[in-house]
Motif scaffolding. Structure first.
Motif, PDB file in Angstrom:
ATOM      1  N   THR A 146      -7.711  -7.243  -8.740  1.00 28.06           N
ATOM      2  CA  THR A 146      -6.677  -7.349  -7.701  1.00 28.06           C
ATOM      3  C   THR A 146      -6.037  -8.732  -7.719  1.00 28.06           C
ATOM      4  OG1 THR A 146      -7.881  -5.786  -6.293  1.00 28.06           O
ATOM      5  CG2 THR A 146      -6.199  -7.137  -5.236  1.00 28.06           C
ATOM      6  N   ALA A 147      -6.858  -9.764  -7.896  1.00 28.60           N
ATOM      7  CA  ALA A 147      -6.339 -11.131  -7.920  1.00 28.60           C
ATOM      8  C   ALA A 147      -5.394 -11.360  -9.090  1.00 28.60           C
ATOM      9  CB  ALA A 147      -7.500 -12.124  -7.987  1.00 28.60           C
ATOM     10  N   ARG A 148      -5.546 -10.587 -10.154  1.00 30.31           N
ATOM     11  CA  ARG A 148      -4.663 -10.731 -11.311  1.00 30.31           C
ATOM     12  C   ARG A 148      -3.436  -9.818 -11.209  1.00 30.31           C
ATOM     13  NH1 ARG A 148      -9.728 -10.976 -15.648  1.00 30.31           N
ATOM     14  NH2 ARG A 148     -10.478 -13.028 -14.948  1.00 30.31           N
ATOM     15  N   VAL A 149      -3.611  -8.687 -10.544  1.00 28.04           N
ATOM     16  CA  VAL A 149      -2.499  -7.742 -10.392  1.00 28.04           C
ATOM     17  C   VAL A 149      -1.537  -8.191  -9.293  1.00 28.04           C
ATOM     18  CG1 VAL A 149      -1.903  -5.393  -9.653  1.00 28.04           C
ATOM     19  CG2 VAL A 149      -3.773  -5.764 -11.277  1.00 28.04           C
ATOM     20  N   TYR A 150      -2.073  -8.672  -8.198  1.00 29.79           N
ATOM     21  CA  TYR A 150      -1.277  -8.994  -7.007  1.00 29.79           C
ATOM     22  C   TYR A 150      -0.089  -9.918  -7.303  1.00 29.79           C
ATOM     23  CZ  TYR A 150      -0.643 -10.574  -2.074  1.00 29.79           C
ATOM     24  OH  TYR A 150      -0.156 -10.905  -0.832  1.00 29.79           O
ATOM     25  N   PRO A 151      -0.274 -11.060  -7.994  1.00 32.48           N
ATOM     26  CA  PRO A 151       0.887 -11.933  -8.243  1.00 32.48           C
ATOM     27  C   PRO A 151       1.982 -11.252  -9.065  1.00 32.48           C
ATOM     28  CG  PRO A 151      -1.161 -13.126  -8.601  1.00 32.48           C
ATOM     29  CD  PRO A 151      -1.528 -11.685  -8.466  1.00 32.48           C
ATOM     30  N   GLU A 152       1.585 -10.515 -10.106  1.00 33.47           N
ATOM     31  CA  GLU A 152       2.579  -9.839 -10.941  1.00 33.47           C
ATOM     32  C   GLU A 152       3.259  -8.714 -10.161  1.00 33.47           C
ATOM     33  OE1 GLU A 152       5.033  -8.808 -14.050  1.00 33.47           O
ATOM     34  OE2 GLU A 152       3.856 -10.633 -13.693  1.00 33.47           O
ATOM     35  N   TYR A 153       2.486  -7.995  -9.376  1.00 33.98           N
ATOM     36  CA  TYR A 153       3.038  -6.936  -8.529  1.00 33.98           C
ATOM     37  C   TYR A 153       4.112  -7.501  -7.602  1.00 33.98           C
ATOM     38  CZ  TYR A 153       3.106  -3.799  -4.443  1.00 33.98           C
ATOM     39  OH  TYR A 153       3.491  -3.003  -3.385  1.00 33.98           O
ATOM     40  N   GLN A 154       3.823  -8.645  -6.999  1.00 32.49           N
ATOM     41  CA  GLN A 154       4.772  -9.230  -6.054  1.00 32.49           C
ATOM     42  C   GLN A 154       6.028  -9.723  -6.760  1.00 32.49           C
ATOM     43  OE1 GLN A 154       3.870  -8.729  -3.018  1.00 32.49           O
ATOM     44  NE2 GLN A 154       5.756  -9.534  -2.113  1.00 32.49           N
ATOM     45  N   GLN A 155       5.861 -10.291  -7.941  1.00 34.42           N
ATOM     46  CA  GLN A 155       7.019 -10.748  -8.700  1.00 34.42           C
ATOM     47  C   GLN A 155       7.921  -9.582  -9.088  1.00 34.42           C
ATOM     48  OE1 GLN A 155       8.281 -13.793  -9.529  1.00 34.42           O
ATOM     49  NE2 GLN A 155       6.761 -14.563  -8.067  1.00 34.42           N
ATOM     50  N   ARG A 156       7.315  -8.476  -9.449  1.00 35.55           N
ATOM     51  CA  ARG A 156       8.116  -7.310  -9.839  1.00 35.55           C
ATOM     52  C   ARG A 156       8.852  -6.717  -8.639  1.00 35.55           C
ATOM     53  NH1 ARG A 156       5.057  -4.049 -14.770  1.00 35.55           N
ATOM     54  NH2 ARG A 156       4.278  -5.920 -15.826  1.00 35.55           N
ATOM     55  N   LEU A 157       8.216  -6.738  -7.484  1.00 34.84           N
ATOM     56  CA  LEU A 157       8.916  -6.279  -6.286  1.00 34.84           C
ATOM     57  C   LEU A 157      10.195  -7.086  -6.073  1.00 34.84           C
ATOM     58  CD1 LEU A 157       6.114  -5.705  -3.595  1.00 34.84           C
ATOM     59  CD2 LEU A 157       7.630  -3.971  -4.554  1.00 34.84           C
ATOM     60  N   LEU A 158      10.089  -8.398  -6.190  1.00 38.82           N
ATOM     61  CA  LEU A 158      11.259  -9.250  -5.987  1.00 38.82           C
ATOM     62  C   LEU A 158      12.326  -8.981  -7.044  1.00 38.82           C
ATOM     63  CD1 LEU A 158       9.550 -12.637  -5.012  1.00 38.82           C
ATOM     64  CD2 LEU A 158      10.818 -11.089  -3.508  1.00 38.82           C
ATOM     65  N   ARG A 159      11.895  -8.795  -8.295  1.00 41.47           N
ATOM     66  CA  ARG A 159      12.868  -8.521  -9.362  1.00 41.47           C
ATOM     67  C   ARG A 159      13.570  -7.185  -9.138  1.00 41.47           C
ATOM     68  NH1 ARG A 159       8.846 -10.787 -12.896  1.00 41.47           N
ATOM     69  NH2 ARG A 159       8.222  -8.718 -13.644  1.00 41.47           N
ATOM     70  N   LEU A 160      12.864  -6.248  -8.522  1.00 45.55           N
ATOM     71  CA  LEU A 160      13.441  -4.934  -8.227  1.00 45.55           C
ATOM     72  C   LEU A 160      14.216  -4.930  -6.907  1.00 45.55           C
ATOM     73  CD1 LEU A 160      10.348  -2.759  -9.229  1.00 45.55           C
ATOM     74  CD2 LEU A 160      12.559  -2.798 -10.413  1.00 45.55           C
ATOM     75  N   ASN A 161      14.292  -6.097  -6.270  1.00 42.24           N
ATOM     76  CA  ASN A 161      14.914  -6.204  -4.946  1.00 42.24           C
ATOM     77  C   ASN A 161      14.281  -5.191  -3.991  1.00 42.24           C
ATOM     78  OD1 ASN A 161      16.742  -7.309  -3.043  1.00 42.24           O
ATOM     79  ND2 ASN A 161      18.138  -5.579  -3.337  1.00 42.24           N
ATOM     80  N   ALA A 162      12.956  -5.275  -3.896  1.00 47.41           N
ATOM     81  CA  ALA A 162      12.205  -4.309  -3.095  1.00 47.41           C
ATOM     82  C   ALA A 162      11.126  -5.016  -2.291  1.00 47.41           C
ATOM     83  CB  ALA A 162      11.572  -3.249  -3.998  1.00 47.41           C
ATOM     84  N   ALA A 163      10.688  -4.329  -1.258  1.00 49.33           N
ATOM     85  CA  ALA A 163       9.581  -4.799  -0.430  1.00 49.33           C
ATOM     86  C   ALA A 163       8.728  -3.596  -0.073  1.00 49.33           C
ATOM     87  CB  ALA A 163      10.101  -5.467   0.843  1.00 49.33           C
ATOM     88  N   ASP A 164       7.421  -3.791  -0.004  1.00 47.35           N
ATOM     89  CA  ASP A 164       6.586  -2.703   0.489  1.00 47.35           C
ATOM     90  C   ASP A 164       6.449  -2.850   2.006  1.00 47.35           C
ATOM     91  OD1 ASP A 164       4.548  -4.606   0.980  1.00 47.35           O
ATOM     92  OD2 ASP A 164       3.572  -4.214  -0.941  1.00 47.35           O
ATOM     93  N   PHE A 165       5.749  -1.926   2.645  1.00 45.91           N
ATOM     94  CA  PHE A 165       5.675  -1.946   4.104  1.00 45.91           C
ATOM     95  C   PHE A 165       5.039  -3.230   4.629  1.00 45.91           C
ATOM     96  CE2 PHE A 165       5.944   2.813   3.745  1.00 45.91           C
ATOM     97  CZ  PHE A 165       7.135   2.937   4.429  1.00 45.91           C
ATOM     98  N   ASP A 166       4.023  -3.720   3.942  1.00 47.27           N
ATOM     99  CA  ASP A 166       3.364  -4.946   4.394  1.00 47.27           C
ATOM    100  C   ASP A 166       4.284  -6.151   4.257  1.00 47.27           C
ATOM    101  OD1 ASP A 166       0.769  -3.747   4.971  1.00 47.27           O
ATOM    102  OD2 ASP A 166       0.591  -3.503   2.807  1.00 47.27           O
ATOM    103  N   ASP A 167       5.139  -6.135   3.233  1.00 43.77           N
ATOM    104  CA  ASP A 167       6.084  -7.239   3.052  1.00 43.77           C
ATOM    105  C   ASP A 167       7.044  -7.369   4.223  1.00 43.77           C
ATOM    106  OD1 ASP A 167       5.208  -8.195   0.601  1.00 43.77           O
ATOM    107  OD2 ASP A 167       6.441  -6.785  -0.535  1.00 43.77           O
ATOM    108  N   LEU A 168       7.376  -6.250   4.847  1.00 42.48           N
ATOM    109  CA  LEU A 168       8.302  -6.312   5.976  1.00 42.48           C
ATOM    110  C   LEU A 168       7.773  -7.273   7.036  1.00 42.48           C
ATOM    111  CD1 LEU A 168       9.184  -2.516   6.373  1.00 42.48           C
ATOM    112  CD2 LEU A 168      10.467  -4.283   5.138  1.00 42.48           C
ATOM    113  N   LEU A 169       6.469  -7.218   7.272  1.00 41.22           N
ATOM    114  CA  LEU A 169       5.848  -8.128   8.237  1.00 41.22           C
ATOM    115  C   LEU A 169       5.667  -9.518   7.645  1.00 41.22           C
ATOM    116  CD1 LEU A 169       2.998  -5.827   9.649  1.00 41.22           C
ATOM    117  CD2 LEU A 169       5.330  -6.055  10.479  1.00 41.22           C
TER     118      LEU A 169
END
Length: 226
Positions: free
Chosen positions: A91-114
Motif C-alpha cells: 500500500t505504501a508503494r501503491v498509494y503515491p503512484e495512485y494519487q499521482q495518476r488521479l491528478l494526471r487524470l484530473n480526478a478525485a476519489d470520494f476521500d479526496d473530496l474531504l
C-alpha cells in the motif's frame, strides 16, 4: 443555505478552488469501481500480482490513510519498509503512484473530496476566513460518525463564527471500521468551551423491554459521554 453530506459540500467547494489542489474545475469523481481499477493498474505496473494483493484491500487501506489525513508521502515514509506486514508495504508503494495518476487524470476519489478541502483550509488562511464568515451557522447530524477529515473541516469553519450545532450519540457510533472517530463527540465541549449540551432522553421508538435490554448492553461500553 447549503444542505448535503460532507462529500457533496466539499465537491461543490472544490469545483470553485480546484486549481489550488492541482485539479481543473471539471474534474471527475471516481467511484469504487474506478478506484479499484486504477489500483489494479498501479499494482500491475509496479510488478505486483492483483490476485495476491486484491485491489479492494489496497484501496481500503488507502481510504483509511486518507481518512486519517495521511498523505501518500507521509504514509510511504512510515510504512514502505515495515517488516512483517506485506499489505501495508505494498500500500505504501501503491498509494503515491495512485494519487499521482488521479491528478494526471484530473480526478478525485470520494476521500479526496474531504482531504483536498482540509488541505485548502490548512494552507490558505484567507480562504478559511472567507468560508468561515460565509457559513455562519453549521449543523452536523450524527456527529459520532464523523472522521478526522470531517472533524477538521467543522473546526476550521467554526473559528470566527462558532455557531455550531451537532447532534449525536456516542452509544450509537457504528462506523469506526471506516474511520469514524468517537473522540470527536466525546471531546466536543473541550473543543468548544461554553457549548450548551441538550440531552434528549425520552425515546418514542421502542418498547420499555427493548430499552432495558439495550441499556444493559450499552452500559458495558468503555467510552461514553459522562
Amino acid at each position: 443555505m447549503w444542505l448535503g453530506t460532507f462529500h457533496r459540500f466539499c465537491a461543490r467547494l472544490l469545483r470553485q478552488w480546484a486549481p489550488a489542489v492541482g485539479l481543473e474545475s471539471h474534474f471527475s469523481i471516481f467511484d469504487t469501481t474506478d478506484q479499484r481499477q486504477l489500483v489494479r493498474d498501479v499494482l500491475r505496473d509496479l510488478g505486483y500480482d492483483p490476485t495476491h494483493y486484491p485491489p479492494e484491500k489496497i484501496a481500503e487501506r488507502i481510504s483509511r490513510a486518507k481518512n486519517d489525513l495521511l498523505p501518500p508521502e507521509i504514509f510511504a515514509e512510515r510504512y514502505a519498509e515495515v517488516v512483517g506486514d506485506h499489505f501495508r508495504v505494498v500500500t505504501a508503494r501503491v498509494y503515491p503512484e495512485y494519487q499521482q495518476r488521479l491528478l494526471r487524470l484530473n480526478a478525485a476519489d470520494f476521500d479526496d473530496l474531504l482531504l483536498h478541502v482540509v488541505d485548502l483550509l490548512r494552507t490558505s488562511d484567507e480562504l478559511r476566513r472567507e468560508l468561515d464568515e460565509r457559513y455562519r451557522y453549521i449543523l452536523v447530524d450524527e456527529y459520532q460518525d464523523t472522521n478526522l477529515a470531517q472533524y477538521q473541516i467543522v473546526v476550521a469553519l467554526s473559528q470566527i463564527e462558532p455557531n455550531l450545532c451537532v447532534t449525536g450519540d456516542p452509544d450509537q457510533s457504528i462506523y469506526g471500521w471506516r474511520g469514524a472517530k468517537l473522540d470527536n463527540i466525546l471531546r466536543f465541549e473541550a473543543d468548544f468551551p461554553g457549548a450548551k449540551v441538550v440531552r434528549l432522553e425520552q425515546n418514542f421508538r421502542s418498547t420499555q423491554a427493548i430499552l432495558r435490554s439495550a441499556d444493559r448492553l450499552i452500559s458495558h461500553n468503555r467510552w461514553r459521554k459522562a
